[in-house]
Write a protein that holds these residues in place. Structure first.
Motif, PDB file in Angstrom:
ATOM      1  N   LEU A  99       0.863  -1.182   0.000  1.00  0.00           N
ATOM      2  CA  LEU A  99       0.000   0.000   0.000  1.00  0.00           C
ATOM      3  C   LEU A  99       0.895   1.227   0.000  1.00  0.00           C
ATOM      4  O   LEU A  99       1.921   1.252   0.695  1.00  0.00           O
ATOM      5  CB  LEU A  99      -0.889  -0.009   1.252  1.00  0.00           C
ATOM      6  N   VAL A 100       0.530   2.253  -0.767  1.00  0.00           N
ATOM      7  CA  VAL A 100       1.256   3.519  -0.763  1.00  0.00           C
ATOM      8  C   VAL A 100       0.367   4.569  -0.119  1.00  0.00           C
ATOM      9  O   VAL A 100      -0.767   4.805  -0.549  1.00  0.00           O
ATOM     10  CB  VAL A 100       1.652   3.953  -2.185  1.00  0.00           C
ATOM     11  N   ASN A 101       0.882   5.202   0.919  1.00  0.00           N
ATOM     12  CA  ASN A 101       0.160   6.217   1.681  1.00  0.00           C
ATOM     13  C   ASN A 101       0.857   7.555   1.442  1.00  0.00           C
ATOM     14  O   ASN A 101       1.923   7.827   1.991  1.00  0.00           O
ATOM     15  CB  ASN A 101       0.182   5.841   3.170  1.00  0.00           C
ATOM     16  N   ASP A 102       0.260   8.397   0.600  1.00  0.00           N
ATOM     17  CA  ASP A 102       0.874   9.664   0.191  1.00  0.00           C
ATOM     18  C   ASP A 102       0.101  10.819   0.816  1.00  0.00           C
ATOM     19  O   ASP A 102      -1.032  11.092   0.429  1.00  0.00           O
ATOM     20  CB  ASP A 102       0.852   9.762  -1.331  1.00  0.00           C
ATOM     21  N   VAL A 103       0.727  11.513   1.774  1.00  0.00           N
ATOM     22  CA  VAL A 103       0.020  12.606   2.444  1.00  0.00           C
ATOM     23  C   VAL A 103      -0.305  13.751   1.492  1.00  0.00           C
ATOM     24  O   VAL A 103      -1.176  14.574   1.782  1.00  0.00           O
ATOM     25  CB  VAL A 103       0.794  13.134   3.676  1.00  0.00           C
ATOM     26  N   SER A 104       0.361  13.817   0.357  1.00  0.00           N
ATOM     27  CA  SER A 104       0.055  14.868  -0.620  1.00  0.00           C
ATOM     28  C   SER A 104      -1.030  14.436  -1.598  1.00  0.00           C
ATOM     29  O   SER A 104      -1.432  15.225  -2.463  1.00  0.00           O
ATOM     30  CB  SER A 104       1.315  15.265  -1.395  1.00  0.00           C
ATOM     31  N   GLY A 105      -1.485  13.200  -1.508  1.00  0.00           N
ATOM     32  CA  GLY A 105      -2.508  12.716  -2.424  1.00  0.00           C
ATOM     33  C   GLY A 105      -2.059  12.683  -3.871  1.00  0.00           C
ATOM     34  O   GLY A 105      -2.869  12.813  -4.791  1.00  0.00           O
ATOM     35  N   GLY A 106      -0.757  12.525  -4.091  1.00  0.00           N
ATOM     36  CA  GLY A 106      -0.233  12.464  -5.445  1.00  0.00           C
ATOM     37  C   GLY A 106       0.151  13.814  -6.022  1.00  0.00           C
ATOM     38  O   GLY A 106       0.565  13.901  -7.183  1.00  0.00           O
ATOM     39  N   ARG A 107       0.084  14.867  -5.215  1.00  0.00           N
ATOM     40  CA  ARG A 107       0.329  16.213  -5.732  1.00  0.00           C
ATOM     41  C   ARG A 107       1.777  16.659  -5.593  1.00  0.00           C
ATOM     42  O   ARG A 107       2.223  17.552  -6.321  1.00  0.00           O
ATOM     43  CB  ARG A 107      -0.596  17.202  -5.017  1.00  0.00           C
ATOM     44  N   ALA A 108       2.532  16.078  -4.669  1.00  0.00           N
ATOM     45  CA  ALA A 108       3.912  16.536  -4.456  1.00  0.00           C
ATOM     46  C   ALA A 108       4.857  16.056  -5.540  1.00  0.00           C
ATOM     47  O   ALA A 108       5.857  16.723  -5.831  1.00  0.00           O
ATOM     48  CB  ALA A 108       4.410  16.074  -3.080  1.00  0.00           C
ATOM     49  N   ASP A 109       4.571  14.912  -6.124  1.00  0.00           N
ATOM     50  CA  ASP A 109       5.448  14.326  -7.138  1.00  0.00           C
ATOM     51  C   ASP A 109       4.578  13.896  -8.314  1.00  0.00           C
ATOM     52  O   ASP A 109       3.758  12.986  -8.190  1.00  0.00           O
ATOM     53  CB  ASP A 109       6.186  13.114  -6.554  1.00  0.00           C
ATOM     54  N   GLY A 134       0.121  -1.313  -9.370  1.00  0.00           N
ATOM     55  CA  GLY A 134      -1.132  -2.019  -9.127  1.00  0.00           C
ATOM     56  C   GLY A 134      -1.462  -2.212  -7.661  1.00  0.00           C
ATOM     57  O   GLY A 134      -2.177  -3.153  -7.306  1.00  0.00           O
ATOM     58  N   VAL A 135      -0.945  -1.314  -6.799  1.00  0.00           N
ATOM     59  CA  VAL A 135      -1.212  -1.426  -5.360  1.00  0.00           C
ATOM     60  C   VAL A 135      -2.218  -0.356  -4.937  1.00  0.00           C
ATOM     61  O   VAL A 135      -2.395   0.645  -5.630  1.00  0.00           O
ATOM     62  CB  VAL A 135       0.089  -1.289  -4.541  1.00  0.00           C
ATOM     63  N   PRO A 136      -2.880  -0.533  -3.790  1.00  0.00           N
ATOM     64  CA  PRO A 136      -3.778   0.496  -3.289  1.00  0.00           C
ATOM     65  C   PRO A 136      -3.036   1.784  -2.943  1.00  0.00           C
ATOM     66  O   PRO A 136      -1.825   1.783  -2.681  1.00  0.00           O
ATOM     67  CB  PRO A 136      -4.392  -0.151  -2.050  1.00  0.00           C
ATOM     68  N   PHE A 137      -3.789   2.880  -2.904  1.00  0.00           N
ATOM     69  CA  PHE A 137      -3.215   4.218  -2.753  1.00  0.00           C
ATOM     70  C   PHE A 137      -4.083   5.023  -1.804  1.00  0.00           C
ATOM     71  O   PHE A 137      -5.299   5.121  -1.986  1.00  0.00           O
ATOM     72  CB  PHE A 137      -3.179   4.894  -4.123  1.00  0.00           C
ATOM     73  N   VAL A 138      -3.457   5.638  -0.782  1.00  0.00           N
ATOM     74  CA  VAL A 138      -4.161   6.544   0.120  1.00  0.00           C
ATOM     75  C   VAL A 138      -3.978   7.965  -0.380  1.00  0.00           C
ATOM     76  O   VAL A 138      -2.853   8.452  -0.514  1.00  0.00           O
ATOM     77  CB  VAL A 138      -3.651   6.429   1.561  1.00  0.00           C
ATOM     78  N   VAL A 139      -5.094   8.635  -0.645  1.00  0.00           N
ATOM     79  CA  VAL A 139      -5.113  10.031  -1.078  1.00  0.00           C
ATOM     80  C   VAL A 139      -5.527  10.886   0.108  1.00  0.00           C
ATOM     81  O   VAL A 139      -6.662  10.795   0.572  1.00  0.00           O
ATOM     82  CB  VAL A 139      -6.111  10.211  -2.242  1.00  0.00           C
ATOM     83  N   MET A 140      -4.605  11.683   0.616  1.00  0.00           N
ATOM     84  CA  MET A 140      -4.914  12.538   1.768  1.00  0.00           C
ATOM     85  C   MET A 140      -5.217  13.966   1.327  1.00  0.00           C
ATOM     86  O   MET A 140      -4.712  14.431   0.301  1.00  0.00           O
ATOM     87  CB  MET A 140      -3.733  12.548   2.754  1.00  0.00           C
ATOM     88  N   HIS A 141      -6.044  14.661   2.114  1.00  0.00           N
ATOM     89  CA  HIS A 141      -6.275  16.090   1.872  1.00  0.00           C
ATOM     90  C   HIS A 141      -5.014  16.862   2.247  1.00  0.00           C
ATOM     91  O   HIS A 141      -4.501  16.730   3.355  1.00  0.00           O
ATOM     92  CB  HIS A 141      -7.455  16.596   2.697  1.00  0.00           C
TER      93      HIS A 141
END
Length: 288
Positions: free
Chosen positions: A115-125, A136-143
């Motif tokens: 699982l990838v937990n990205d506190v930027s929700g994919g916005r930092a990179d 193909g792994v789950p992804f945490v999108v944080m505010h």
């Protein structure tokens, strides 16, 4: 009445209750752990201890995101994180990697993270969403409204619940448009990130509304955060208790989150929250 069905995430187990994600900070400057698990061996040992206490999965991070924190460089983050992920995955632990960098996510997944937990929700990179889609792994999108160094200045809202829902929806849609399957996406309201205590409390009060509005599993990460300290302070001018004295309040939020249908809670000390989510599910099953 019967207990409500619980949200599930494609690619991860269905635990039959709110899951508990234990935290391992492989950093020298965490607001919570203060570098206690900076050494690889100590970090792996800590992760195994969290599983023994009831954690369903362990979130490994090598970059502090406390307010005001400066970013660590890529090579150092890789050095911190990848050996710990490999060590825990080799022991059969379900590992999440907490990172804003696609390169770290890729190497952590190769080392066994699921699982990838990205506190930027994919916005930092800009490479993060394509990298997770390819893995193909789950992804945490944080505010998220920006880096830790200046996020407090961004804590301005007219209607925090509506704005967090709208901004999270945009990140969720971007992740799906970038190739991540919708059934693999988890959303996180980002408690403590670009938020003051009153914002965090309003979001905790609206967890069920948030989950329904976004129609995705919800991760709640309240553990030891500043808003709990503000609630626990003896008075308006009193100093809040230190982070490690906020675990009972953290467990209370875990119970509230489980009651309101959260997929998982992310906590530093596992046992009380593990007990709390199990009790909530037992009460739900007993209801009629």
């Amino acid at each position: 009445m019967n207990a409500e069905p619980l949200p599930t995430v494609a690619g991860l187990p269905a635990w039959g209750r709110c899951a508990v994600m234990g935290v391992v900070n492989v950093t020298p400057d965490s607001f919570s752990d203060g570098g206690r698990f900076f050494d690889t061996g100590a970090a792996v040992k800590r992760g195994l201890a969290l599983v023994a206490e009831g954690a369903d999965l362990v979130d490994v991070g090598g970059e502090s995101t406390r307010p005001g924190a400066q970013r660590v460089d890529e090579a150092e983050e890789l050095r911190r994180v990848v050996p710990v992920v490999r060590g825990l995955a080799g022991e059969g632990v379900l590992v999440s990697v907490d990172t804003m960098r696609a390169s770290v996510a890729e190497q952590a997944v190769a080392a066994g993270a699921r699982l990838v937990n990205d506190v930027s929700g994919g916005r930092a990179d800009p490479r993060m969403v394509p990298a997770v889609a390819d893995a193909g792994v789950p992804f945490v999108v944080m505010h998220w409204r920006g880096q830790s160094a200046d996020m407090n200045a961004r804590a301005v809202y007219t209607d925090v619940v509506r704005e967090v829902v709208d901004e999270l929806r945009a990140s969720l849609e971007a992740a799906v448009a970038g190739g991540i399957a919708a059934e693999r996406v988890v959303v996180d309201p980002g408690l403590g990130f670009a938020k003051q205590a009153e914002h965090d409390l309003a979001l905790v009060a609206a967890l069920r509304e948030l989950g329904a509005a976004l129609n995705r599993p919800l991760l709640v990460a309240a553990s030891r955060k500043r808003f709990l300290g503000r609630v626990l302070a003896a008075g308006p001018q009193a100093a809040p208790p230190p982070a490690r004295e906020r675990d009972a309040a953290t467990a209370a939020v875990s119970a509230l989150a489980a009651r309101d249908g959260a997929w998982a809670v992310r906590v530093h000390e596992v046992r009380a929250s593990a007990d709390a989510v199990r009790l909530v599910r037992a009460v739900e099953r007993a209801g009629r």
